[in-house]
Design a protein around this motif. Structure first.
Motif, PDB file in Angstrom:
ATOM      1  N   THR A  28     -18.508-103.666  28.835  1.00 60.49           N
ATOM      2  CA  THR A  28     -17.348-103.087  29.504  1.00 60.49           C
ATOM      3  C   THR A  28     -16.058-103.490  28.811  1.00 60.49           C
ATOM      4  OG1 THR A  28     -18.491-103.192  31.620  1.00 60.49           O
ATOM      5  CG2 THR A  28     -16.111-102.930  31.686  1.00 60.49           C
ATOM      6  N   ILE A  29     -15.967-104.742  28.404  1.00 63.83           N
ATOM      7  CA  ILE A  29     -14.735-105.238  27.812  1.00 63.83           C
ATOM      8  C   ILE A  29     -14.746-105.081  26.304  1.00 63.83           C
ATOM      9  CG2 ILE A  29     -13.308-107.304  27.475  1.00 63.83           C
ATOM     10  CD1 ILE A  29     -14.225-108.206  30.226  1.00 63.83           C
ATOM     11  N   CYS A  30     -15.773-105.603  25.676  1.00 69.65           N
ATOM     12  CA  CYS A  30     -15.824-105.582  24.213  1.00 69.65           C
ATOM     13  C   CYS A  30     -17.277-105.674  23.784  1.00 69.65           C
ATOM     14  CB  CYS A  30     -15.016-106.745  23.643  1.00 69.65           C
ATOM     15  SG  CYS A  30     -15.068-106.844  21.854  1.00 69.65           S
ATOM     16  N   GLY A  31     -17.724-104.745  22.987  1.00 71.35           N
ATOM     17  CA  GLY A  31     -19.104-104.734  22.539  1.00 71.35           C
ATOM     18  C   GLY A  31     -19.460-105.899  21.638  1.00 71.35           C
ATOM     19  N   ALA A  32     -18.483-106.509  20.990  1.00 67.34           N
ATOM     20  CA  ALA A  32     -18.757-107.606  20.064  1.00 67.34           C
ATOM     21  C   ALA A  32     -18.744-108.970  20.743  1.00 67.34           C
ATOM     22  CB  ALA A  32     -17.718-107.594  18.950  1.00 67.34           C
ATOM     23  N   MET A  33     -18.504-109.019  22.030  1.00 64.57           N
ATOM     24  CA  MET A  33     -18.423-110.298  22.731  1.00 64.57           C
ATOM     25  C   MET A  33     -19.790-110.972  22.753  1.00 64.57           C
ATOM     26  SD  MET A  33     -16.806-110.830  26.453  1.00 64.57           S
ATOM     27  CE  MET A  33     -17.098-112.294  27.388  1.00 64.57           C
ATOM     28  N   GLN A  34     -19.848-112.263  22.438  1.00 67.74           N
ATOM     29  CA  GLN A  34     -21.098-112.997  22.348  1.00 67.74           C
ATOM     30  C   GLN A  34     -21.617-113.430  23.712  1.00 67.74           C
ATOM     31  OE1 GLN A  34     -22.732-113.355  19.469  1.00 67.74           O
ATOM     32  NE2 GLN A  34     -21.142-112.137  18.516  1.00 67.74           N
ATOM     33  N   GLY A  35     -20.754-113.783  24.619  1.00 65.29           N
ATOM     34  CA  GLY A  35     -21.143-114.257  25.944  1.00 65.29           C
ATOM     35  C   GLY A  35     -19.955-114.924  26.602  1.00 65.29           C
ATOM     36  N   PRO A  36     -19.994-115.095  27.909  1.00 60.47           N
ATOM     37  CA  PRO A  36     -18.829-115.642  28.600  1.00 60.47           C
ATOM     38  C   PRO A  36     -18.541-117.106  28.274  1.00 60.47           C
ATOM     39  CG  PRO A  36     -20.633-115.326  30.117  1.00 60.47           C
ATOM     40  CD  PRO A  36     -21.055-114.722  28.809  1.00 60.47           C
ATOM     41  N   LEU A  37     -19.540-117.857  27.823  1.00 68.08           N
ATOM     42  CA  LEU A  37     -19.321-119.269  27.548  1.00 68.08           C
ATOM     43  C   LEU A  37     -19.067-119.566  26.072  1.00 68.08           C
ATOM     44  CD1 LEU A  37     -21.965-120.843  29.933  1.00 68.08           C
ATOM     45  CD2 LEU A  37     -19.531-120.521  30.305  1.00 68.08           C
ATOM     46  N   SER A  38     -19.033-118.552  25.252  1.00 69.86           N
ATOM     47  CA  SER A  38     -18.770-118.782  23.836  1.00 69.86           C
ATOM     48  C   SER A  38     -17.275-119.045  23.627  1.00 69.86           C
ATOM     49  CB  SER A  38     -19.201-117.584  22.998  1.00 69.86           C
ATOM     50  OG  SER A  38     -18.344-116.498  23.220  1.00 69.86           O
ATOM     51  N   LEU A  39     -16.933-119.639  22.507  1.00 73.17           N
ATOM     52  CA  LEU A  39     -15.533-119.933  22.211  1.00 73.17           C
ATOM     53  C   LEU A  39     -14.829-118.742  21.577  1.00 73.17           C
ATOM     54  CD1 LEU A  39     -15.825-123.590  20.950  1.00 73.17           C
ATOM     55  CD2 LEU A  39     -15.051-122.769  23.166  1.00 73.17           C
ATOM     56  N   GLN A  40     -15.490-117.629  21.524  1.00 69.63           N
ATOM     57  CA  GLN A  40     -14.903-116.410  20.997  1.00 69.63           C
ATOM     58  C   GLN A  40     -14.724-115.437  22.150  1.00 69.63           C
ATOM     59  OE1 GLN A  40     -17.704-115.024  18.194  1.00 69.63           O
ATOM     60  NE2 GLN A  40     -17.756-116.909  17.051  1.00 69.63           N
ATOM     61  N   GLY A  41     -13.727-114.609  22.074  1.00 69.34           N
ATOM     62  CA  GLY A  41     -13.556-113.591  23.095  1.00 69.34           C
ATOM     63  C   GLY A  41     -12.359-113.832  23.986  1.00 69.34           C
ATOM     64  N   MET A  42     -12.347-113.116  25.078  1.00 67.30           N
ATOM     65  CA  MET A  42     -11.185-113.081  25.951  1.00 67.30           C
ATOM     66  C   MET A  42     -11.139-114.221  26.955  1.00 67.30           C
ATOM     67  SD  MET A  42      -9.762-110.539  24.685  1.00 67.30           S
ATOM     68  CE  MET A  42      -8.469-110.035  25.748  1.00 67.30           C
ATOM     69  N   VAL A  43     -12.277-114.733  27.396  1.00 68.03           N
ATOM     70  CA  VAL A  43     -12.288-115.772  28.429  1.00 68.03           C
ATOM     71  C   VAL A  43     -11.555-117.032  27.985  1.00 68.03           C
ATOM     72  CG1 VAL A  43     -13.748-117.225  29.873  1.00 68.03           C
ATOM     73  CG2 VAL A  43     -14.370-114.846  29.480  1.00 68.03           C
ATOM     74  N   PRO A  44     -11.878-117.608  26.818  1.00 65.71           N
ATOM     75  CA  PRO A  44     -11.135-118.806  26.410  1.00 65.71           C
ATOM     76  C   PRO A  44      -9.650-118.524  26.162  1.00 65.71           C
ATOM     77  CG  PRO A  44     -13.012-118.445  24.961  1.00 65.71           C
ATOM     78  CD  PRO A  44     -12.944-117.309  25.902  1.00 65.71           C
ATOM     79  N   MET A  45      -9.342-117.332  25.659  1.00 69.07           N
ATOM     80  CA  MET A  45      -7.940-116.996  25.412  1.00 69.07           C
ATOM     81  C   MET A  45      -7.158-116.965  26.720  1.00 69.07           C
ATOM     82  SD  MET A  45      -6.136-113.561  23.954  1.00 69.07           S
ATOM     83  CE  MET A  45      -6.416-112.734  25.493  1.00 69.07           C
ATOM     84  N   TYR A  46      -7.703-116.307  27.750  1.00 66.64           N
ATOM     85  CA  TYR A  46      -7.022-116.243  29.035  1.00 66.64           C
ATOM     86  C   TYR A  46      -6.954-117.617  29.696  1.00 66.64           C
ATOM     87  CZ  TYR A  46      -7.055-111.143  28.960  1.00 66.64           C
ATOM     88  OH  TYR A  46      -6.849-109.833  28.641  1.00 66.64           O
ATOM     89  N   ALA A  47      -7.993-118.426  29.544  1.00 67.24           N
ATOM     90  CA  ALA A  47      -7.980-119.773  30.121  1.00 67.24           C
ATOM     91  C   ALA A  47      -6.896-120.632  29.463  1.00 67.24           C
ATOM     92  CB  ALA A  47      -9.348-120.416  29.964  1.00 67.24           C
ATOM     93  N   LEU A  48      -6.768-120.540  28.153  1.00 68.49           N
ATOM     94  CA  LEU A  48      -5.714-121.289  27.466  1.00 68.49           C
ATOM     95  C   LEU A  48      -4.330-120.797  27.860  1.00 68.49           C
ATOM     96  CD1 LEU A  48      -7.139-121.761  23.867  1.00 68.49           C
ATOM     97  CD2 LEU A  48      -6.571-123.538  25.512  1.00 68.49           C
ATOM     98  N   MET A  49      -4.174-119.493  27.977  1.00 68.72           N
ATOM     99  CA  MET A  49      -2.874-118.948  28.379  1.00 68.72           C
ATOM    100  C   MET A  49      -2.515-119.411  29.786  1.00 68.72           C
ATOM    101  SD  MET A  49      -3.175-115.150  26.717  1.00 68.72           S
ATOM    102  CE  MET A  49      -1.646-114.524  27.349  1.00 68.72           C
ATOM    103  N   SER A  50      -3.507-119.483  30.660  1.00 67.88           N
ATOM    104  CA  SER A  50      -3.260-119.980  32.007  1.00 67.88           C
ATOM    105  C   SER A  50      -2.840-121.441  31.976  1.00 67.88           C
ATOM    106  CB  SER A  50      -4.515-119.805  32.853  1.00 67.88           C
ATOM    107  OG  SER A  50      -4.307-120.290  34.149  1.00 67.88           O
ATOM    108  N   ALA A  51      -3.497-122.237  31.144  1.00 67.71           N
ATOM    109  CA  ALA A  51      -3.150-123.663  31.036  1.00 67.71           C
ATOM    110  C   ALA A  51      -1.751-123.842  30.463  1.00 67.71           C
ATOM    111  CB  ALA A  51      -4.175-124.381  30.168  1.00 67.71           C
TER     112      ALA A  51
END
Length: 62
Positions: A28-51
């Motif tokens: 849905t978000i990105c076909g190249a995403m490895q998984g929600p717990l990987s250090l690549q992708g949108m989840v870590p980026m949004y978490a860092l931006m929140s911090a």
């Protein structure tokens, strides 16, 4: 006054975006995403931006 309240909106917004990105199916978000717990992708980026945007909240509770 408005700028102060607006600065409080960034951290929760990015936290919600990280949660949505983690829970959404990968295709849905990105076909190249490895998984929600990987250090690549949108989840870590949004978490860092929140911090990084927590400073107004820390000043509020000080």
């Amino acid at each position: 006054m408005v700028a102060r309240w607006l600065s409080l909106a960034a951290a929760p917004t990015f936290a919600v975006m990280a949660l949505v990105a983690a829970l959404a199916p990968a295709d849905t978000i990105c076909g190249a995403m490895q998984g929600p717990l990987s250090l690549q992708g949108m989840v870590p980026m949004y978490a860092l931006m929140s911090a990084f945007h927590l400073a107004p909240w820390l000043r509020l509770f000080r």
